[in-house]
Design an enzyme around this catalytic site. Structure first.
Site, PDB file in Angstrom:
ATOM      1  CB  THR A   1      -0.862   0.882  11.159  1.00 43.30           C
ATOM      2  OG1 THR A   1      -1.301   2.511  10.938  1.00 43.30           O
ATOM      3  CG2 THR A   1      -1.373   0.535  12.250  1.00 43.30           C
TER       4      THR A   1
ATOM      5  CG  ASP B   1     -10.385 -10.512   3.693  1.00 45.53           C
ATOM      6  OD1 ASP B   1      -9.815  -9.530   4.386  1.00 45.53           O
ATOM      7  OD2 ASP B   1     -10.035 -11.229   2.965  1.00 45.53           O
TER       8      ASP B   1
ATOM      9  CB  VAL C   1     -15.757  -6.196  -2.089  1.00 47.79           C
ATOM     10  CG1 VAL C   1     -16.023  -5.975  -0.353  1.00 47.79           C
ATOM     11  CG2 VAL C   1     -13.813  -5.572  -2.169  1.00 47.79           C
TER      12      VAL C   1
ATOM     13  CE1 TYR D   1      -2.726   0.818   0.000  1.00 46.87           C
ATOM     14  CE2 TYR D   1      -1.084   1.927  -0.436  1.00 46.87           C
ATOM     15  CZ  TYR D   1      -1.955   1.112   0.025  1.00 46.87           C
ATOM     16  OH  TYR D   1      -2.685   1.687   1.470  1.00 46.87           O
TER      17      TYR D   1
ATOM     18  CG  PHE E   1      -1.503  -4.841  10.133  1.00 45.62           C
ATOM     19  CD1 PHE E   1      -2.034  -5.519  11.402  1.00 45.62           C
ATOM     20  CD2 PHE E   1      -1.154  -3.986   9.952  1.00 45.62           C
ATOM     21  CE1 PHE E   1      -1.624  -4.919  12.546  1.00 45.62           C
ATOM     22  CE2 PHE E   1      -1.219  -3.427  10.821  1.00 45.62           C
ATOM     23  CZ  PHE E   1      -0.644  -3.162  12.175  1.00 45.62           C
TER      24      PHE E   1
ATOM     25  CE1 TYR F   1     -20.565   6.507  -6.369  1.00 49.22           C
ATOM     26  CE2 TYR F   1     -22.051   5.860  -4.651  1.00 49.22           C
ATOM     27  CZ  TYR F   1     -22.202   5.811  -6.081  1.00 49.22           C
ATOM     28  OH  TYR F   1     -22.065   5.187  -7.037  1.00 49.22           O
TER      29      TYR F   1
ATOM     30  CB  SER G   1      -7.295  -2.026  -1.062  1.00 47.18           C
ATOM     31  OG  SER G   1      -5.655  -1.407  -1.190  1.00 47.18           O
TER      32      SER G   1
END
Ligand code: NAD
Ligand code: UDP
Length: 315
Positions: free
Chosen positions: A178, A31, A57, A148, A11, A162, A77
């Site tokens: 959103t 993806d 990924v 999550y 989305f 990092y 995700s």
């Protein structure tokens, strides 16, 4: 600019890619279509500056992605509670191992800026309201949402490690709810559920007593916020809430969507499993100050556009 987006079929990723392509950038998107849509990819492929790599990924050979990037947006995700409860291991892996792979790719490729889509879920069921970036959250580490919430909290920790260890230019977006075009009809989020139920004359399913609140941001505002986070100079290591502070409860949202669609649907109240946050509203002072960003689209306007999209794509 040359931009990499993971989660490009989803989305937010597909809306971000379209906006960046429209502005003349070149976009490489990755993806695995776990929760994303091939229709979103077909639309993006109309632009010659878009390259699509279908892969995961977590496991992919990163050599499939060539060259260096001005900005990497790591969005891959599951995001809907229904989806991450269906794919809990995948959610943990993409946010941990997947995030490490993309960070290592950034380092090796000499890419300049890394933006990760974290979430208001890192605040859990918040005891502070509205939520500022300095709030540490109230999260159940072992509950049904923990794949999550803790996945994203681990991702944030990894990204900041990092930043400190390898001096990479990383930025963290804490995204609040959103909505808008390119949402899936059946991914279980509240706006898509209420719109599809209203358009089809089905009962509108409020979970629990409907007094829980959320604050809804239209996707074009989110895309502008994420883009600003990617292009603003000298904000390495910043963590910024991006969302719309306009808070409402689910009963009011249901009534609004029923009215906007002109539906005769009735409201029903259903149970929900554990840890549904009771309230959620971003403090966006930091986004205003550092990015000069604030949302522009009203809920009524955004919902009208979203209803039109659902009618055109799914009815
Ligand atoms: P989405 O499910 O529509 O998109 C996520 C995309 O990631 C999908 O296309 C999916 O196939 C892809 N993906 C998942 N695992 C992958 C993997 N291992 N390898 C490659 N691709 C993978 O969700 P969205 O709403 O577009 O959310 C995008 C990002 O924003 C997510 O990181 C999410 O956590 C974050 N976010 C979204 C919201 C929201 O309200 N939409 C709120 C907070 C945070
Ligand atoms: N919700 C609801 N009915 C639905 C789907 C969701 O009442 O059909 C509620 C859910 O319990 C939560 C809110 O709407 O309180 C937002 O849920 P969503 O899944 O969209 O996102 P969340 O903010 O929980 O990640």
């Amino acid at each position: 600019m040359r931009i990499l987006i993971t989660g490009v079929a989803g989305f937010i990723g597909s809306n971000l890619a379209q906006s960046l392509l429209d502005a003349g950038n070149s976009v490489v998107g990755v993806d695995n279509l776990l929760t994303g849509s091939s229709i979103n990819i077909e639309i993006l492929k109309a632009n010659n500056n878009f390259t699509y790599i279908q892969d995961d990924v977590v496991t992919m050979d990163m050599e499939r992605i060539t060259g260096t990037f001005d900005i990497i947006f790591h969005l891959a995700s599951p995001a809907s509670p229904v989806q991450y409860k269906k794919f809990p291991l995948e959610t943990l892996m993409v946010n941990s191992i997947g995030t490490k792979h993309v960070l290592d790719f950034m380092k090796k490729s000499g890419s300049k800026i890394f933006v990760i889509s974290s979430t208001s879920e890192v605040y859990g069921d918040p005891l502070e309201h509205p939520q500022t970036e300095s709030y540490w959250g109230n999260v159940n580490p072992v509950g049904v949402r923990s794949c999550y919430d803790e996945g994203k909290r681990f991702a944030e920790s990894l990204v900041m490690t990092y930043y400190r260890t390898h001096k990479l230019d990383v930025r963290i977006a804490r995204i609040f709810n959103t909505y808008g075009p390119n949402m899936e009809q059946n991914d279980g989020r509240v706006v898509s559920n209420f719109i599809m139920q209203s358009l089809q004359g089905q009962p509108v399913t409020i979970y629990s007593n409907g007094k829980q609140t959320r604050s809804f941001c239209y996707v074009s505002d989110m895309v502008q916020g994420l883009t600003s986070l990617g292009v603003t100079p000298n904000i390495a290591g910043e963590i910024i809430n991006i969302g719309n502070p306009n808070e409402m409860n689910m009963i009011d949202l249901a009534n609004k969507i029923i009215a906007l669609t002109g539906s005769s649907s009735k409201i029903v109240f259903n149970a929900i499993d554990g840890d549904d946050p009771q309230k959620r509203k971003p403090d966006i002072s930091k986004a205003k100050k550092l990015l000069g960003w604030k949302p522009q689209v009203t809920l009524d306007d955004g919902l009208q556009k979203t209803i039109t999209y659902f009618k055109e794509r799914f009815l």
